[in-house]
Design an enzyme around this catalytic site. Structure first.
Site, short mmCIF file in Angstrom:
data_model
loop_
_atom_site.label_atom_id
_atom_site.label_comp_id
_atom_site.label_asym_id
_atom_site.label_seq_id
_atom_site.Cartn_x
_atom_site.Cartn_y
_atom_site.Cartn_z
N ASN A 266 0.82 -1.21 0.00
CA ASN A 266 0.00 0.00 0.00
C ASN A 266 0.86 1.27 0.00
O ASN A 266 1.96 1.29 0.55
CB ASN A 266 -0.97 -0.01 1.19
CG ASN A 266 -0.36 -0.59 2.45
OD1 ASN A 266 0.48 -1.47 2.39
ND2 ASN A 266 -0.78 -0.08 3.58
N PRO B 22 -0.42 4.71 0.91
CA PRO B 22 -1.49 5.63 1.31
C PRO B 22 -1.04 7.09 1.32
O PRO B 22 0.16 7.36 1.20
CB PRO B 22 -1.83 5.17 2.73
CG PRO B 22 -0.57 4.54 3.23
CD PRO B 22 0.09 3.92 2.04
N THR C 158 1.04 1.97 -6.88
CA THR C 158 0.96 3.30 -7.50
C THR C 158 1.87 4.25 -6.72
O THR C 158 1.71 4.41 -5.52
CB THR C 158 -0.49 3.81 -7.46
OG1 THR C 158 -1.31 2.84 -8.11
CG2 THR C 158 -0.62 5.15 -8.16
N SER D 131 -23.43 10.70 -9.29
CA SER D 131 -23.60 9.90 -8.08
C SER D 131 -23.39 10.77 -6.86
O SER D 131 -23.21 11.98 -6.94
CB SER D 131 -22.57 8.77 -8.07
OG SER D 131 -21.28 9.32 -7.88
N CYS E 289 -8.23 4.77 -4.09
CA CYS E 289 -7.22 5.35 -4.98
C CYS E 289 -7.52 6.70 -5.60
O CYS E 289 -6.61 7.51 -5.75
CB CYS E 289 -6.88 4.34 -6.06
SG CYS E 289 -5.99 2.95 -5.36
P1 NAD Z 1 -3.85 -3.26 0.32
O1 NAD Z 1 -3.77 -2.38 1.49
O2 NAD Z 1 -5.09 -4.03 0.05
O3 NAD Z 1 -2.65 -4.32 0.36
C1 NAD Z 1 -1.33 -4.00 0.65
C2 NAD Z 1 -0.71 -5.17 1.42
O4 NAD Z 1 0.69 -4.95 1.57
C3 NAD Z 1 -1.26 -5.32 2.84
O5 NAD Z 1 -1.78 -6.62 3.00
C4 NAD Z 1 -0.04 -5.09 3.74
O6 NAD Z 1 -0.03 -5.90 4.91
C5 NAD Z 1 1.10 -5.46 2.83
N1 NAD Z 1 2.39 -4.88 3.20
C6 NAD Z 1 2.69 -3.60 3.55
N2 NAD Z 1 4.00 -3.47 3.78
C7 NAD Z 1 4.56 -4.69 3.58
C8 NAD Z 1 5.89 -5.19 3.65
N3 NAD Z 1 6.91 -4.38 3.95
N4 NAD Z 1 6.10 -6.49 3.40
C9 NAD Z 1 5.08 -7.33 3.07
N5 NAD Z 1 3.80 -6.90 2.97
C10 NAD Z 1 3.54 -5.60 3.23
O7 NAD Z 1 -3.50 -2.34 -0.95
P2 NAD Z 1 -4.01 -2.51 -2.45
O8 NAD Z 1 -5.39 -1.98 -2.58
O9 NAD Z 1 -3.70 -3.88 -2.92
O10 NAD Z 1 -3.06 -1.47 -3.19
C11 NAD Z 1 -1.68 -1.72 -3.36
C12 NAD Z 1 -1.13 -0.69 -4.34
O11 NAD Z 1 -1.77 -0.85 -5.61
C13 NAD Z 1 -1.37 0.75 -3.94
O12 NAD Z 1 -0.24 1.51 -4.34
C14 NAD Z 1 -2.57 1.16 -4.76
O13 NAD Z 1 -2.56 2.53 -5.06
C15 NAD Z 1 -2.39 0.37 -6.02
N6 NAD Z 1 -3.63 0.03 -6.73
C16 NAD Z 1 -4.75 -0.39 -6.07
C17 NAD Z 1 -5.90 -0.76 -6.76
C18 NAD Z 1 -7.15 -1.21 -6.07
O14 NAD Z 1 -8.17 -1.34 -6.72
N7 NAD Z 1 -7.16 -1.48 -4.79
C19 NAD Z 1 -5.88 -0.74 -8.16
C20 NAD Z 1 -4.72 -0.34 -8.81
C21 NAD Z 1 -3.60 0.04 -8.08
C1 UGA Z 2 -10.28 2.83 -10.06
C2 UGA Z 2 -9.96 2.75 -11.56
O1 UGA Z 2 -11.16 2.53 -12.30
C3 UGA Z 2 -8.97 1.61 -11.85
O2 UGA Z 2 -8.61 1.62 -13.22
C4 UGA Z 2 -7.73 1.80 -10.99
O3 UGA Z 2 -6.82 0.73 -11.17
C5 UGA Z 2 -8.13 1.86 -9.52
O4 UGA Z 2 -9.06 2.96 -9.33
C6 UGA Z 2 -6.99 2.12 -8.60
O5 UGA Z 2 -5.97 2.65 -9.00
O6 UGA Z 2 -7.20 1.78 -7.45
P1 UGA Z 2 -11.92 1.54 -8.42
O7 UGA Z 2 -11.63 2.66 -7.48
O8 UGA Z 2 -11.80 0.15 -7.91
O9 UGA Z 2 -10.96 1.63 -9.71
O10 UGA Z 2 -13.42 1.69 -8.96
P2 UGA Z 2 -14.12 2.58 -10.09
O11 UGA Z 2 -15.01 1.72 -10.86
O12 UGA Z 2 -13.15 3.39 -10.84
O13 UGA Z 2 -15.04 3.54 -9.21
C7 UGA Z 2 -14.50 4.54 -8.38
C8 UGA Z 2 -15.61 5.35 -7.76
O14 UGA Z 2 -16.23 6.19 -8.72
C9 UGA Z 2 -16.72 4.50 -7.15
O15 UGA Z 2 -17.12 5.05 -5.92
C10 UGA Z 2 -17.82 4.60 -8.17
O16 UGA Z 2 -19.09 4.40 -7.62
C11 UGA Z 2 -17.64 6.01 -8.68
N1 UGA Z 2 -18.18 6.25 -10.05
C12 UGA Z 2 -17.64 5.60 -11.11
C13 UGA Z 2 -19.20 7.14 -10.23
O17 UGA Z 2 -19.69 7.76 -9.28
N2 UGA Z 2 -19.68 7.36 -11.50
C14 UGA Z 2 -19.17 6.72 -12.59
O18 UGA Z 2 -19.65 6.97 -13.72
C15 UGA Z 2 -18.13 5.81 -12.37
#
Ligand code: NAD
Ligand code: UGA
Length: 466
Positions: free
Chosen positions: A91, A93, A132, A270, A277
């Site tokens: 993560n 954050p 990210t 919405s 993110c």
């Molecule tokens: P998450 O919080 O669900 O998972 C992160 C995990 O990493 C946790 O389980 C934590 O315990 C572990 N962790 C932290 N430090 C560690 C370490 N030093 N060694 C081993 N494990 C460790 O986070 P996520 O939602 O999977 O997001 C991860 C990254 O991907 C972020 O940078 C986020 O911006 C990006 N991202 C998230 C999404 C999404 O939809 N959630 C989509 C695209 C990109």
């Molecule tokens: C978003 C991006 O869509 C992913 O491509 C990206 O990888 C991810 O963030 C990330 O970096 O974490 P996510 O946050 O899982 O994915 O979900 P989305 O479908 O993008 O929705 C985000 C928010 O926007 C939700 O609360 C959704 O309800 C809202 N939304 C989406 C609207 O209010 N209106 C829309 O038309 C679309």
């Protein structure tokens, strides 16, 4: 570096690491995939029937591969040592302290991973940054690794940002619009990029794999999320105008979206965007622009986020105003607490913010969400971030597992997540057990408004006045 990748390790078993590596293992039976995490609970869950995250299709993929070529453990050292390629999916954050507090991405977990890799590596490794991160992150990972090279040990760092959306993660991973592979322009960099391309080639056609510079790759990730968030804020800004002049935002969105240059997706007005993110990445972009002395650029993206806060608050205020300017001691049924449908994730959910607003006004709220656990909702609404009076607030919250029970003796139904099941409820039956006049606030524009108005609900939604 020249080798065939046989062993992949992923540090971070969260949404991204867990689901992306499960799909990788599924699509590449010739590769051994080891996902590791510091959290013992998370790993225990990945090894159980009850996975730590809910994603349609994920259970089946994990069931098929776990124990064959997909493994989950806390043994980070071993996984790193054995791997040819290491994904960092921890993560990142928003910083809650120090320089850049409230905006900059916190890279401490990424740095811990880089140092861990440097410490235990005993051969050549390709380090793939999937989290990210701001644009200078690959550079500092490279710096840490380079300062720790030992005989026989070498590193290449790639950027491979993830674009999956929650609720559709498996679909997005199996069939992505594009995969980005960013690397250094050197022979080492190029061969590392080829190795990662080879992995993705197992299931993704060449024309969907883009190779580019590390900086372009990292910036593309932030820009993509910022553009998506900007579309939601744009249509939400228009929704406020619609409410003021009596236009219908759905009609406007549909007609605007028919212009093929604009396109129809992500124009659903919405109660605001949520999720872990969009806000985090917008703020990270704002911080980068400020750091680069580009204040106009920073302000532009800051405003996309400001509109989102405005939209949430505006909806909360409209609920109170419609209920004769007071919700104190009134029971309200809230449908949906997750930040979007098909996920149990509540991070930055608009529902948290709107419920807090209503609780602050003294409303009693009965919450129903098909996937979010009771404890999660309680934590979200009574944490120190949410309230200074957790005991008082706790007494006002009731969590239900049956929506028909949740509406009894309430003054209003408030829809905050677009779960499909909310469309098919028997609202006539619900109305019969509610206080009158009964209100319905649809923050997601998903139900048939004409039908519920006919039943007798005082109905309110985003971007339209009845
Ligand atoms: P998450 O919080 O669900 O998972 C992160 C995990 O990493 C946790 O389980 C934590 O315990 C572990 N962790 C932290 N430090 C560690 C370490 N030093 N060694 C081993 N494990 C460790 O986070 P996520 O939602 O999977 O997001 C991860 C990254 O991907 C972020 O940078 C986020 O911006 C990006 N991202 C998230 C999404 C999404 O939809 N959630 C989509 C695209 C990109
Ligand atoms: C978003 C991006 O869509 C992913 O491509 C990206 O990888 C991810 O963030 C990330 O970096 O974490 P996510 O946050 O899982 O994915 O979900 P989305 O479908 O993008 O929705 C985000 C928010 O926007 C939700 O609360 C959704 O309800 C809202 N939304 C989406 C609207 O209010 N209106 C829309 O038309 C679309």
């Amino acid at each position: 570096i020249s080798m065939v990748i046989k062993n992949v390790c992923c540090i971070g078993a969260g949404y991204v690491g867990g689901s992306s590596c499960s799909v990788l293992a599924w699509k590449c039976p010739d590769i051994h995939v080891h996902v590791v995490d510091v959290s013992h609970d998370t790993i225990k869950q990945w090894n159980s029937h009850n996975l730590p995250i809910y994603e349609p299709g994920l259970d089946e993929v994990v069931k098929e591969c776990r124990g064959c070529n997909l493994f989950f453990s806390n043994d980070i050292d071993r996984a790193v040592r054995e791997a040819d390629m290491i994904f960092i999916s921890v993560n990142t954050p928003t910083k809650t302290y120090g320089i850049g507090k409230g905006k900059a991405a916190d890279l401490q977990y990424v740095e811990v991973c880089a140092r861990k890799i440097a410490e235990v590596a005993n051969g050549p490794k390709i380090v793939v940054e999937k989290s990210t991160v701001p644009i200078q992150a690959a550079q500092f990972i490279t710096h840490i690794l380079a300062a720790n090279t030992k005989p026989g040990v070498s590193f290449q760092v790639l950027s491979n940002p993830e674009f999956l959306a929650e609720g559709t993660a498996i679909e997005n991973l199996v069939n992505p619009d594009r995969v980005l592979i960013g690397g250094e322009e050197s022979s080492g960099g190029e061969s590392a990029m080829e190795e990662l391309t080879w992995i993705y080639h197992h299931w993704i056609p060449q024309h969907n794999i883009i190779t580019l510079s590390t900086w372009s790759s990292q910036l593309t990730k932030l820009a993509s999320n910022a553009f998506l968030a900007q579309r939601v804020s744009s249509i939400n800004a228009i929704s406020a105008v619609c409410e003021a002049i009596g236009a219908d935002v759905s009609q406007v969105a549909d007609a605007v979206g028919r212009d093929s240059r604009i396109g129809s997706k992500f124009l659903h007005a919405s109660v605001g965007f949520g999720g872990s993110c969009f806000e985090k990445d917008l703020l990270s972009l704002v911080y980068i622009a400020e750091s680069l002395n580009l204040p106009e650029v920073a302000r532009y993206w800051q405003h996309v986020n400001d509109i989102n806060h405005y939209q949430r608050t505006r909806f909360g205020q409209r609920i109170t105003a419609s209920l004769f300017n007071t919700v104190t001691d009134k029971a309200l049924a809230v449908f949906g607490f997750a930040f979007k449908k098909n996920t149990g994730d509540t991070r930055e959910s608009p529902a948290r913010c709107i419920c807090s607003q209503l609780l602050e006004e003294g409303a009693r709220i009965n919450i129903y969400d098909p996937k979010v656990e009771r404890q999660q909702i309680m934590n979200d609404l009574t944490s120190t971030k949410a309230t200074s009076e957790p005991e008082r607030i706790q007494k006002l919250i009731h969590i239900y597992t049956d929506p028909y029970q949740a509406v009894i003796d309430t003054h209003a139904i408030v829809i905050l997540t677009e779960w499909d099941e909310f469309k098919s409820y028997d609202y006539k039956k619900m109305l019969s057990v509610m206080k009158k006049p009964a209100f319905l606030f649809d923050g997601r524009k998903i139900i048939d408004h004409e039908a519920v108005i006919k039943l007798g609900f005082n109905t309110h939604t985003i971007g339209k006045k009845f």
